[in-house]
Design an enzyme around this catalytic site. Structure first.
Site, PDB file in Angstrom:
ATOM      1  N   ASP A  54     -70.029  15.410 -19.288  1.00 21.69           N
ATOM      2  CA  ASP A  54     -69.203  16.417 -20.027  1.00 21.69           C
ATOM      3  C   ASP A  54     -68.439  15.411 -21.049  1.00 21.69           C
ATOM      4  O   ASP A  54     -68.439  13.752 -20.451  1.00 21.69           O
ATOM      5  CB  ASP A  54     -68.231  16.223 -18.985  1.00 21.69           C
ATOM      6  CG  ASP A  54     -67.941  17.319 -18.510  1.00 21.69           C
ATOM      7  OD1 ASP A  54     -69.061  18.679 -18.266  1.00 21.69           O
ATOM      8  OD2 ASP A  54     -68.244  17.444 -16.967  1.00 21.69           O
ATOM      9  N   ASP A 111     -68.788  11.881 -16.448  1.00 18.65           N
ATOM     10  CA  ASP A 111     -69.643  12.642 -15.297  1.00 18.65           C
ATOM     11  C   ASP A 111     -71.160  11.566 -15.744  1.00 18.65           C
ATOM     12  O   ASP A 111     -71.687  12.141 -15.581  1.00 18.65           O
ATOM     13  CB  ASP A 111     -69.714  13.880 -15.209  1.00 18.65           C
ATOM     14  CG  ASP A 111     -67.816  14.049 -14.948  1.00 18.65           C
ATOM     15  OD1 ASP A 111     -67.560  14.126 -13.971  1.00 18.65           O
ATOM     16  OD2 ASP A 111     -67.459  15.123 -15.166  1.00 18.65           O
ATOM     17  N   ARG A 168     -70.189  27.883 -10.596  1.00 17.36           N
ATOM     18  CA  ARG A 168     -68.387  28.072 -10.563  1.00 17.36           C
ATOM     19  C   ARG A 168     -68.330  29.026 -11.682  1.00 17.36           C
ATOM     20  O   ARG A 168     -69.885  29.813 -12.125  1.00 17.36           O
ATOM     21  CB  ARG A 168     -67.380  27.191 -11.725  1.00 17.36           C
ATOM     22  CG  ARG A 168     -66.313  27.206 -12.093  1.00 17.36           C
ATOM     23  CD  ARG A 168     -65.688  25.694 -12.754  1.00 17.36           C
ATOM     24  NE  ARG A 168     -65.580  24.265 -12.120  1.00 17.36           N
ATOM     25  CZ  ARG A 168     -66.471  23.494 -12.526  1.00 17.36           C
ATOM     26  NH1 ARG A 168     -66.423  23.370 -13.582  1.00 17.36           N
ATOM     27  NH2 ARG A 168     -65.561  22.403 -11.754  1.00 17.36           N
TER      28      ARG A 168
END
Length: 177
Positions: free
Chosen positions: A107, A120, A23
């Site tokens: 996370d 996650d 990202r």
């Protein structure tokens, strides 16, 4: 590379353990740099995903990166209070292109009401197998989850309301120059 100064804009790139780009955030405003940390802000920042999808952040967020800790912290300033999204990730590096780190899937989300969630875990376990995370990295990440939760519980650093207020106020001053 020389450190960016207050008011400069940088790109942030997150990668996966296998080296693939995950990202990218364009135009994060730098609020403070030290030898070991960078504080910035994203506000309606363009984000590009590895598959080419693009979106824009919805609210101002103070971002905190450190060269010694295996996490980074995003304090999202919302109408109902401050929420946090914390990535378990490698310490950052800075080169002529961007601030870069490896995202390790796990996370911690902290809601405005103080509720905490570890997210996650399944993705982490799948990537740990597929990308061959070492036992050392697994240990470091699990220890850094403990450090992060301790910071949250103590209201340390980015988890202090005063911290968010100071850096958001500084952002508004720089933005309105």
């Amino acid at each position: 590379m020389k450190l960016p100064k207050e008011g400069d804009f940088i790109t942030i790139q997150s990668y996966k353990h296998d080296g693939s780009l995950h990202r990218t955030w364009r135009d994060t405003m730098v609020l403070k740099t030290t030898e070991n940390s960078i504080i910035g802000v994203n506000d309606h920042t363009l984000v590009t995903e590895n598959d080419g999808r693009r979106w824009v952040t919805r609210e101002p967020a103070i971002v905190y990166f450190h060269k010694k800790f295996w996490f980074n912290i995003i304090a999202m300033i919302r109408d109902n209070g401050v929420s946090y999204y914390c990535n378990l990730a490698s310490p950052f590096v800075l080169d002529g292109e961007a601030l870069k780190y490896i995202d390790y899937d796990l996370d911690v989300k902290v809601f405005a009401d103080g509720e905490k969630r570890l997210l996650d875990v399944d993705e982490y376990e799948a990537h740990k197998q597929a990308m061959h995370y070492s036992a050392d990295i697994d240990h470091i990440l699990k220890e850094n989850v403990k450090i992060l939760v301790d910071w949250i519980n103590q209201g340390k650093g980015p988890f202090s309301q005063a911290y968010v207020t100071i850096w958001y106020k500084r952002y508004l001053e720089l933005k309105n120059r």
